[in-house]
Design a protein around this motif. Structure first.
Motif, PDB file in Angstrom:
ATOM      1  N   UNK A 774       0.831  -1.209   0.000  1.00 40.30           N
ATOM      2  CA  UNK A 774       0.000   0.000   0.000  1.00 40.30           C
ATOM      3  C   UNK A 774       0.865   1.257   0.000  1.00 40.30           C
ATOM      4  N   UNK A 775       1.928   1.252   0.797  1.00 42.19           N
ATOM      5  CA  UNK A 775       2.830   2.410   0.817  1.00 42.19           C
ATOM      6  C   UNK A 775       3.507   2.602  -0.536  1.00 42.19           C
ATOM      7  N   UNK A 776       3.902   1.494  -1.158  1.00 45.34           N
ATOM      8  CA  UNK A 776       4.558   1.570  -2.468  1.00 45.34           C
ATOM      9  C   UNK A 776       3.600   2.134  -3.506  1.00 45.34           C
ATOM     10  N   UNK A 777       2.353   1.685  -3.454  1.00 45.49           N
ATOM     11  CA  UNK A 777       1.346   2.178  -4.392  1.00 45.49           C
ATOM     12  C   UNK A 777       1.114   3.681  -4.190  1.00 45.49           C
ATOM     13  N   UNK A 778       1.067   4.118  -2.922  1.00 46.26           N
ATOM     14  CA  UNK A 778       0.848   5.527  -2.639  1.00 46.26           C
ATOM     15  C   UNK A 778       2.011   6.386  -3.155  1.00 46.26           C
ATOM     16  N   UNK A 779       3.217   5.906  -2.972  1.00 42.90           N
ATOM     17  CA  UNK A 779       4.386   6.656  -3.447  1.00 42.90           C
ATOM     18  C   UNK A 779       4.408   6.753  -4.977  1.00 42.90           C
ATOM     19  N   UNK A 780       3.999   5.657  -5.631  1.00 37.97           N
ATOM     20  CA  UNK A 780       3.966   5.656  -7.101  1.00 37.97           C
ATOM     21  C   UNK A 780       2.874   6.602  -7.601  1.00 37.97           C
ATOM     22  N   UNK A 781       1.670   6.519  -6.948  1.00 39.57           N
ATOM     23  CA  UNK A 781       0.570   7.395  -7.360  1.00 39.57           C
ATOM     24  C   UNK A 781       0.912   8.865  -7.161  1.00 39.57           C
ATOM     25  N   UNK A 782       1.720   9.155  -6.141  1.00 41.25           N
ATOM     26  CA  UNK A 782       2.102  10.537  -5.866  1.00 41.25           C
ATOM     27  C   UNK A 782       3.261  11.005  -6.719  1.00 41.25           C
ATOM     28  N   UNK A 783       3.762  10.125  -7.593  1.00 36.72           N
ATOM     29  CA  UNK A 783       4.860  10.489  -8.478  1.00 36.72           C
ATOM     30  C   UNK A 783       6.206  10.568  -7.793  1.00 36.72           C
ATOM     31  N   UNK A 784       6.312   9.960  -6.599  1.00 39.21           N
ATOM     32  CA  UNK A 784       7.568  10.020  -5.858  1.00 39.21           C
ATOM     33  C   UNK A 784       8.590   9.033  -6.390  1.00 39.21           C
ATOM     34  N   UNK A 785       8.134   7.979  -7.045  1.00 40.57           N
ATOM     35  CA  UNK A 785       9.043   6.996  -7.621  1.00 40.57           C
ATOM     36  C   UNK A 785       8.551   6.648  -9.020  1.00 40.57           C
ATOM     37  N   UNK A 786       9.482   6.178  -9.857  1.00 46.11           N
ATOM     38  CA  UNK A 786       9.143   5.783 -11.225  1.00 46.11           C
ATOM     39  C   UNK A 786       8.567   4.376 -11.235  1.00 46.11           C
ATOM     40  N   UNK A 787       8.045   3.982 -12.400  1.00 48.20           N
ATOM     41  CA  UNK A 787       7.507   2.634 -12.543  1.00 48.20           C
ATOM     42  C   UNK A 787       8.601   1.598 -12.328  1.00 48.20           C
ATOM     43  N   UNK A 788       9.775   1.857 -12.874  1.00 54.11           N
ATOM     44  CA  UNK A 788      10.891   0.909 -12.718  1.00 54.11           C
ATOM     45  C   UNK A 788      11.274   0.774 -11.253  1.00 54.11           C
ATOM     46  N   UNK A 789      11.303   1.893 -10.529  1.00 54.56           N
ATOM     47  CA  UNK A 789      11.638   1.839  -9.109  1.00 54.56           C
ATOM     48  C   UNK A 789      10.558   1.092  -8.326  1.00 54.56           C
ATOM     49  N   UNK A 790       9.302   1.346  -8.668  1.00 55.87           N
ATOM     50  CA  UNK A 790       8.206   0.658  -7.999  1.00 55.87           C
ATOM     51  C   UNK A 790       8.277  -0.852  -8.236  1.00 55.87           C
TER      52      UNK A 790
END
Length: 994
Positions: A774-790
């Motif tokens: 859930x935290x990873x999804x939130x960070x990705x949705x917020x643009x804090x990490x790229x798809x590759x990083x996620x």
């Protein structure tokens, strides 16, 4: 490492043949019954004896010694088949010459070692001090006699060997209690020295209604003859003995001659070993019942234990406490006693709950010049006189309050002491005098004596009318001459035996001081505080610690109830009003608090309790409830009650199973007797039983099932079993309720590893998986990490971990809808280093199939509003279906492997799921029992209303091919997981609501 008990757990006692289970295991005497755990110990003993004499090699009349050797070899192989990997062989090179010669005389050697299989005819009972193992030992004698009478085990004499004279006296007293008012069987005790004469006399050792049991001091057995020492060869009887050791196993097995003599006496019989402490690996592995101190407390039969550590620095140096420190430590112990006394005073008097708290002050030395018991007494006297340093009082009060506020750990349990701060802070010095000294003001001490009692003296303050303390030692004369010179001595005091009256309701003694005089053979619920002084660190001291703690952990919250209050409440033994009326004070009254007046004493206590806790590297871990899946949802289970009629009087009587020829024989026998009074007299039955028997025999098809092939072999087994069948009371559904503590096995996962840190780490990682995603999804949705990083971070998150030990692997799984997380799934059914996991192949296969099924987008569960499920553990959980089992002739509990809860709208289904093979014929009895409870006459589901839900209960048996099921039971079998999710459709409202 798996013990004999672990191996036998999968063998139900009620699946034993009738001749091995039709015994009254509860009755000890007219006034005493064995507790559940004591009966369980006997059940495990019977399982082991059946395995040895009835299964691995069935006993035949007149069999040769070679046959018995074959039985041992097969029993040994059975151990190996169940995971025994340890080398238990005995090294001859390590033996003294006389021991080496002794062993080679009786046992075959392989090189310089003797294999252990010739010694495998044994079992150990590892039972805590205070658990009543002596009663189990005596009841076992009765069972051995009954098995001999039925020719199920060889008819050999019985010998009880005890470690000390006081245990011999205790044995005699218990046997006298057992024999009281017994007409069917009694035990006659004789010294082993009488055996040679009895062997050649006309009086039978094994009689029709009694048995002579020989007993002796274990340490007086040798290979030479003296006045008290006897030569075992004069009593050896060809090795045909049943020997019961009562705390007589001590000594290094590699070189203890006596230990080998015990085995020699039983080399063609059987050895039973009873003790509160086992350290030898052979004793541990052959443990048939483990109820040591840790188990005794975990299961609620004993008080919690906590150790008050005072100052951590006390364990970093070697100097003893100063005078001020001694007074502070004694004050802490007295404050804890006063706290317990005040809690007891707050109880409702009409309930007669709990006990008057007592403090034990124990020492090894009481009469030496520097005996610490004398130093303790002097501090006790100073405090009673009011000679208290106010700074010391404040410091003691505050330090103890802070330590209790932190929450003292309870040993052997994943829980902490619940502290009543308000009650404790109300304690004043005046309260201490009243609650501990029975006085309203300080005063000097008077000594109370009785001329005929040289072991006890009581103490009271001159300002009080009643004594408050008692010393019980071997001889009080030295205390009177040296320590108490100048005190006022009051002789001819009316009460000459304070110690014998300690358990009386009107006993005013609050402190009991002494040494070994009362650490064994004494029963009391009263101790809440133990203070150890100068007990040393040797082997005797360590044994003293365990034995004395065993005397202090007994519990009786309400008259006749011997388990802790919450356990009684959860078991429905007491009602809710009673529970809430006494639960507040119960925390301290159900806790044994341990103090030490010197560092060495505390070190010894802690080391020995840690040793007991970590025997065979046992740990207990607790998993967590899956709140995300179940919070706010009712996880309903059925609750049952006994009906007011027997199984014979039900709407469809359950039939008694018997072969056709034995039914014919029974009819002929009853007809031959003709006079019913003969049956009443010979079998101790009621006239109403004879009436029912006559009715059943007059209409056999209605009451007997002659197609089962169940054979009893003897009328004296068959007839009592049939009469017991007449009295079986079935159960019915009382109501539905939400799960509370009925599913609890996940809080008691036992792990036998030296280090469980890796297991705990992997469990934590799996539990954290949803949050981390859930935290990873939130960070990705917020643009804090790229798809590759996620994607990279996601690959590191695990929903399935594994852990291997000795080639046996468990999977640690995250399954979103399970009641608790994570699930522990074993790849090996015989895994021996962790208990209470999913390990049976049928369970593992079902879970694997369920996981695969849930990956499908069109699975039937997707149509539900909500669902969840849970594993049910047959040993610890309380979710079950009662049914009549003809094999055991009683109502038994069927615990399916899984329970599902399904909801769609206002429709709700409880679905019991059991992966089973159709070769297990007993499933029919379980299904019949389920139908009696949850189906109407037309086999339509009964409907229950719970609040606004319409509830039905279902039973499904999972198999590879449901089409192979008998037509009569086919509705309960399934091989496609759709059926679970779709069964909610069966919950439409039929006209007959329950």
């Amino acid at each position: 490492m798996r013990t004999l008990q672990d191996i036998l757990t999968d063998l139900s006692f009620f699946d034993l043949p009738p001749a091995w289970q039709d015994y009254d295991l509860a009755t000890f005497s007219p006034t005493m019954r064995l507790w559940d755990y004591q009966q369980e110990a006997l059940q495990f003993a019977l399982r082991a004896l059946w395995k040895y004499y009835g299964d691995v090699r069935d006993l035949k009349s007149g069999e040769s010694r070679a046959t018995n050797e074959e039985r041992k070899a097969r029993f040994w192989q059975w151990y190996h088949d169940n995971g025994l990997a340890e080398d238990l062989s005995i090294s001859l090179q390590r033996q003294k010459p006389d021991v080496r010669a002794l062993l080679k005389r009786y046992y075959p050697s392989e090189g310089d070692r003797i294999p252990y299989w010739p010694f495998i005819n044994r079992m150990s009972f590892w039972m805590a001090t205070g658990s009543g193992k002596s009663l189990v030992l005596i009841k076992l004698i009765e069972l051995l006699w009954r098995l001999m009478r039925r020719n199920e085990i060889p008819a050999y004499p019985i010998l009880v060997l005890t470690a000390r004279d006081d245990l011999m006296k205790q044995l005699q007293d218990h046997v006298a209690e057992f024999n009281a008012s017994r007409a069917d069987f009694r035990i006659v005790l004789e010294s082993l020295k009488a055996y040679p004469d009895r062997e050649h006399s006309l009086l039978p050792i094994i009689g029709g209604r009694e048995m002579t049991v020989f007993f002796y001091r274990a340490d007086n057995l040798s290979d030479e003859q003296k006045e008290r020492i006897i030569d075992y060869r004069n009593y050896e009887n060809g090795g045909h003995w049943y020997v019961l050791l009562d705390e007589a196993h001590k000594g290094d097995r590699e070189d203890s001659k006596r230990q080998h003599i015990y085995s020699i006496l039983t080399r063609h019989g059987f050895l039973f070993n009873f003790s509160a402490t086992f350290t030898d690996l052979r004793d541990v592995l052959t443990t048939v019942f483990n109820f040591n101190l840790a188990e005794f407390i975990r299961t609620g039969y004993g008080k919690h234990i906590t150790i008050l550590q005072q100052e951590n620095r006390a364990f970093r140096d070697t100097e003893d406490y100063t005078g001020a420190e001694k007074q502070r430590v004694v004050l802490k112990a007295l404050l804890m006693l006063a706290y317990a006394r005040k809690a007891q005073e707050s109880l409702p008097s009409e309930l007669s709950a709990y006990h008057r708290p007592l403090m034990l002050t124990l020492a090894h030395s009481v009469n030496t010049d520097d005996a610490d018991l004398k130093l303790f007494f002097r501090e006790l006297e100073r405090i009673g006189q009011g000679n208290i340093d106010q700074a010391v009082w404040q410091q003691a009060h505050e330090e103890l309050r802070c330590e209790l506020m932190e929450g003292q750990d309870w040993l052997f349990e994943n829980d902490r002491f619940q502290f009543d701060q308000r009650l404790f802070e109300s304690l004043t010095q005046a309260e201490l005098l009243r609650l501990v000294y029975n006085a309203t003001a300080p005063g000097k001490i008077d000594v109370l004596l009785h001329p005929t009692n040289s072991q006890e003296m009581a103490f009271k303050l001159k300002s009080a009318s009643q004594p408050f303390a008692l010393i019980k030692i071997g001889n009080i004369s030295e205390w009177l001459k040296e320590e108490l010179d100048g005190y006022e001595i009051i002789e001819s005091y009316q009460d000459d035996k304070f110690f014998n009256r300690l358990n009386a309701n009107d006993s005013v003694i609050n402190i009991l001081m002494g040494s070994r005089a009362f650490y064994e053979g004494w029963d009391s619920n009263r101790p809440n505080v133990i203070t150890y002084i100068n007990i040393g660190a040797g082997g005797d001291a360590k044994k003293f610690v365990l034995q004395s703690i065993g005397r202090g952990v007994r519990i009786e919250p309400l008259p006749g109830y011997r388990r802790r209050l919450r356990v009684l409440y959860n078991a429905k033994d007491i009602d809710e009003n009673t529970f809430h009326a006494v639960r507040g004070p119960s925390a301290i009254l159900e806790t044994l608090c341990i103090f030490g007046t010197n560092r060495r004493a505390l070190q010894t206590v802690m080391q020995e309790l840690d040793h007991e806790r970590n025997q065979i590297a046992e740990h207990e871990i607790a998993l967590a409830v899956n709140h995300e899946a179940v919070d706010g949802r009712p996880l309903l289970i059925p609750v049952y009650r006994e009906v007011d009629h027997t199984v014979l009087e039900g709407r469809k009587p359950r039939k008694f199973e018997i072969t056709k020829d034995e039914l014919t024989l029974l009819c002929q026998y009853v007809a031959h007797l003709d006079d019913p009074r003969v049956l009443i007299c010979h079998y101790s039955v009621l006239p109403s039983d004879v009436t029912i028997l006559t009715r059943c025999l007059a209409n056999p098809p209605e009451y007997f099932n002659t197609h089962s092939g169940r054979r009893y072999g003897r009328l004296d087994i068959l007839l009592p079993r049939l009469l017991a069948y007449f009295r079986v009371i079935p159960q019915e559904v009382d109501r539905l309720k939400p799960v509370e503590d009925e599913i609890n096995h996940f809080r008691h996962i036992k792990v036998f590893l030296e280090d469980v840190s890796e297991l705990n780490m992997k469990i934590s990682r799996v539990i954290e998986e949803p949050r981390r995603i859930a935290e990873l999804q939130a960070r990705f949705d917020a643009g804090q990490i790229s798809f590759a990083e996620a994607l990279h971070d996601y690959s590191a998150i695990r929903s399935d971990e594994t852990l291997s030990h000795n080639g046996q692997m468990i999977h640690i799984k995250q399954i979103a809808r399970h009641y608790y997380l994570p699930l522990l799934v074993s790849e090996s059914e015989r895994i021996d280093w962790i208990l209470h996991t999913i390990r049976h192949p049928s369970e593992v296969a079902f879970l694997r199939d369920l996981e695969e099924y849930l990956k499908k987008s069109d699975n039937a569960f997707a149509d539900l509003d909500w669902w969840a499920f849970s594993k049910i553990d047959e040993n610890l959980d309380g979710v079950y279906i009662p049914y009549y089992d003809p094999q055991s002739n009683r109502i038994r509990r069927f615990l399916p492997d899984f329970v599902f809860w399904l909801q769609k709208g206002d429709r709700y289904a409880i679905v019991f799921v059991d992966p089973k093979g159709m070769r297990q014929a007993d499933y029919q009895y379980k299904v019949d029992g389920f139908r009696d409870l949850f189906r109407d006459g037309e086999r339509e589901p009964d409907v229950f209303i719970y609040k606004d839900l319409v509830v039905c209960v279902h039973l499904l048996l999972y198999t590879e091919d449901a089409n192979r099921a008998p037509i009569e039971y086919q509705e309960h079998w399934f091989d496609h997981l759709d059926k679970i999710g779709q069964i909610i459709n069966c919950c439409d409202d039929p006209p007959n609501q329950t």
